[in-house]
Design a protein around this motif. Structure first.
Motif: not given
Length: 98
Positions: A84-91
């Motif tokens: 979830l952190q990865f998805v948020a940081i990619v965004g």
């Protein structure tokens, strides 16, 4: 004790998160130096906190392997949270760096 595949994936994601956060810190630090707004200061503080948290996570994964290796449910939870952190940081990275 060797790390299982779930916790290994979580470590990899934490490392990728660190790599993605470094340019965000740079961009937002440069923007704060230019604009001095509260919003940019908040973004910079967020990125620095997330960078520190992910760097510490990588450190703890390697220094306390037995802590994470014991329960597969814990490994799943850690992987989900890192994902979830990865998805948020990619965004945030996509929006900021384009």
């Amino acid at each position: 004790m060797a790390m299982g595949p779930l916790i290994t994936a979580a470590v990899v994601l934490a490392g990728i998160n660190v790599v993605l956060l470094l340019p965000l810190v740079g961009v937002w630090a440069r923007n704060y130096a230019t604009f001095r707004t509260g919003l940019v200061a908040g973004l910079l503080a967020f990125a620095v906190a997330m960078l520190a948290e992910n760097a510490m996570a990588v450190y703890f994964f390697f220094s306390m392997q037995s802590f994470y290796a014991g329960d597969p449910h814990v490994q799943e939870a850690v992987l989900v949270l890192r994902s979830l952190q990865f998805v948020a940081i990619v965004g945030l990275s996509y929006t900021t760096l384009r």
